[in-house]
Enzyme design. Structure first.
Site, PDB file in Angstrom:
ATOM      1  N   GLU A   1      33.648 -18.701  46.012  1.00  0.00           N
ATOM      2  CA  GLU A   1      33.121 -18.913  44.664  1.00  0.00           C
ATOM      3  C   GLU A   1      31.635 -19.253  44.686  1.00  0.00           C
ATOM      4  O   GLU A   1      30.844 -18.725  43.895  1.00  0.00           O
ATOM      5  CB  GLU A   1      33.883 -20.050  43.978  1.00  0.00           C
TER       6      GLU A   1
ATOM      7  N   SER B   1      49.172 -30.633  22.249  1.00  0.00           N
ATOM      8  CA  SER B   1      48.513 -29.495  22.873  1.00  0.00           C
ATOM      9  C   SER B   1      48.533 -28.280  21.941  1.00  0.00           C
ATOM     10  O   SER B   1      49.542 -28.001  21.277  1.00  0.00           O
ATOM     11  CB  SER B   1      49.201 -29.129  24.193  1.00  0.00           C
TER      12      SER B   1
ATOM     13  N   SER C   1      24.673   7.688  45.708  1.00  0.00           N
ATOM     14  CA  SER C   1      23.763   8.700  46.248  1.00  0.00           C
ATOM     15  C   SER C   1      23.264   8.316  47.642  1.00  0.00           C
ATOM     16  O   SER C   1      23.309   7.138  48.036  1.00  0.00           O
ATOM     17  CB  SER C   1      22.557   8.869  45.328  1.00  0.00           C
TER      18      SER C   1
ATOM     19  N   HIS D   1      46.344 -23.920  43.837  1.00  0.00           N
ATOM     20  CA  HIS D   1      45.061 -24.111  44.518  1.00  0.00           C
ATOM     21  C   HIS D   1      45.153 -25.445  45.231  1.00  0.00           C
ATOM     22  O   HIS D   1      45.716 -26.407  44.699  1.00  0.00           O
ATOM     23  CB  HIS D   1      43.912 -24.102  43.514  1.00  0.00           C
TER      24      HIS D   1
ATOM     25  N   GLY E   1      45.923 -14.871  35.848  1.00  0.00           N
ATOM     26  CA  GLY E   1      47.262 -14.921  35.287  1.00  0.00           C
ATOM     27  C   GLY E   1      47.654 -13.680  34.507  1.00  0.00           C
ATOM     28  O   GLY E   1      48.800 -13.217  34.585  1.00  0.00           O
TER      29      GLY E   1
ATOM     30  N   SER F   1      48.768 -25.388  22.853  1.00  0.00           N
ATOM     31  CA  SER F   1      49.648 -24.366  23.437  1.00  0.00           C
ATOM     32  C   SER F   1      51.129 -24.598  23.113  1.00  0.00           C
ATOM     33  O   SER F   1      51.967 -23.757  23.448  1.00  0.00           O
ATOM     34  CB  SER F   1      49.471 -24.331  24.962  1.00  0.00           C
TER      35      SER F   1
ATOM     36  N   GLU G   1      19.953  -2.283  34.990  1.00  0.00           N
ATOM     37  CA  GLU G   1      19.880  -2.011  36.422  1.00  0.00           C
ATOM     38  C   GLU G   1      20.381  -3.157  37.288  1.00  0.00           C
ATOM     39  O   GLU G   1      20.871  -2.928  38.402  1.00  0.00           O
ATOM     40  CB  GLU G   1      18.436  -1.656  36.825  1.00  0.00           C
TER      41      GLU G   1
ATOM     42  N   TYR H   1      49.721 -24.499  30.394  1.00  0.00           N
ATOM     43  CA  TYR H   1      50.069 -23.175  29.883  1.00  0.00           C
ATOM     44  C   TYR H   1      48.810 -22.352  29.632  1.00  0.00           C
ATOM     45  O   TYR H   1      48.685 -21.648  28.636  1.00  0.00           O
ATOM     46  CB  TYR H   1      50.897 -23.302  28.595  1.00  0.00           C
TER      47      TYR H   1
ATOM     48  N   GLU I   1      40.055 -30.864  38.081  1.00  0.00           N
ATOM     49  CA  GLU I   1      39.500 -32.163  37.714  1.00  0.00           C
ATOM     50  C   GLU I   1      40.431 -32.975  36.821  1.00  0.00           C
ATOM     51  O   GLU I   1      40.303 -34.199  36.713  1.00  0.00           O
ATOM     52  CB  GLU I   1      38.133 -32.004  37.045  1.00  0.00           C
TER      53      GLU I   1
END
Length: 336
Positions: free
Chosen positions: A194, A50, A251, A107, A133, A52, A226, A24, A83
């Site tokens: 990546e 957890s 420019s 993925h 997400g 979450s 910069e 989650y 992992e």
């Protein structure tokens, strides 16, 4: 690549299936909430204890221990870090996954590099939104969506593609466009992007430019502005208009410097390094290295983080960002 939309999907492919979303975090919370709002039966699987757990309940979605969520599901979407997937799969998912179930990913790392090897009776698909997400969720809520990729790796049931398309539509992707790829193509291009540009290339370039200016005696604050701060302006223009569109927004002096000096930074040697990086990805060498790093307790990973956090550009940036009221308040960075 052909794009597919809501009209191209058979929503009934998911209509009576129970879905377990494992994890989650950014993608897990976004996808689970979109699936639920699309009228599908979804539960979230989390490890017991957890942090979450209460958040899922507060969002009005069923939450269960991972093994229990998998046991009752027809579709299992794994949305935890690469992992962590193999151990979780072996411990909680594989023993409870039904024959003929649909196993999904956002993925392709685990399938492409064999850190997860499901039985031949399991259908394997990918739905990979091309956005974080939070954007998946906010675009869904706005009645729009973000483009997503789908891929099919195993299809013993013969309708895995239909399930993948229906899943992508349920999280809003069919409003924007769904492109079909393969696990190998998604994984290899994602890792290369990546490493060569989005994370590795950009951060190394920023840091090298900052160091070049400060070593030459320029103020660290000027070097930060910069070489890092103004990058957002350029990236936003590229994101919205493409490379030449960005050039139209700067420019003529900047354009000329871009055309004539950029190739001095990205040389044939740089391109050869990129080719070698891609070869390491495609051969599995990088995956083996990362799997070994995780298995060894991520000691080098921790040292990399510690070194990055200690670089002078971080202290200068924190001071300057504090002068910018439009910036979100920074959270304290945990030490590795």
């Amino acid at each position: 690549m052909q794009a597919f939309y809501d009209k191209d999907a058979d929503r009934s492919a998911l209509a009576k299936k129970r879905i377990a979303v494992i994890g989650y975090g950014s993608q897990g919370s976004a996808q689970a909430r979109c699936l639920a709002d699309s009228g599908l039966e979804v539960a979230v699987g989390l490890r017991e204890g957890s942090s979450s757990w209460e958040k899922v309940k507060a969002d009005g979605i069923a939450v269960r221990p991972i093994a229990e969520a998998v046991k009752s599901a027809d579709v299992v979407m794994i949305l935890i870090p690469d992992e962590e997937q193999p151990a979780t799969y072996l411990r909680d998912i594989a023993p409870n996954l039904k024959d003929g179930a649909y196993l999904g990913f956002s993925h392709g790392f685990a399938i492409r590099f064999g850190t997860i090897v499901p039985k031949e009776s399991v259908n394997i698909f990918m739905v990979a939104p091309k956005a974080p997400g939070r954007l998946v969720r906010s675009e869904y809520e706005a009645g729009r969506g973000v483009p997503s990729l789908i891929a099919i790796q195993q299809d013993p049931s013969g309708n895995t593609r239909a399930v993948a398309l229906a899943y992508a539509v349920a999280i809003g992707a069919g409003r924007a466009g769904i492109l079909e790829t393969s696990f190998a193509e998604e994984t290899e291009t994602d890792l290369f992007g990546e490493q060569s540009v989005l994370c590795g290339g950009v951060t190394a370039l920023i840091t090298a430019a900052y160091e070049t200016l400060t070593e030459a005696g320029y103020a660290p604050e000027m070097a930060y502005f910069e070489c890092l701060h103004e990058l957002k302006l350029i990236v936003d223009l590229i994101y919205e208009r493409g490379i030449e569109g960005m050039r139209e927004g700067v420019s003529n002096t900047a354009k000329y410097g871009d055309y004539t000096r950029g190739p001095r930074v990205i040389t044939d040697e740089t391109r050869n390094v990129m080719r070698a990086m891609l070869a390491d990805i495609r051969s599995g060498k990088f995956a083996e290295e990362w799997v070994a790093e995780h298995a060894g307790g991520k000691r080098r990973f921790a040292e990399f983080r510690k070194k990055g956090q200690a670089h002078p550009i971080e202290g200068v940036g924190k001071k300057l960002r504090a002068m910018m009221p439009w910036m979100p308040k920074e959270k304290e960075t945990a030490t590795a």
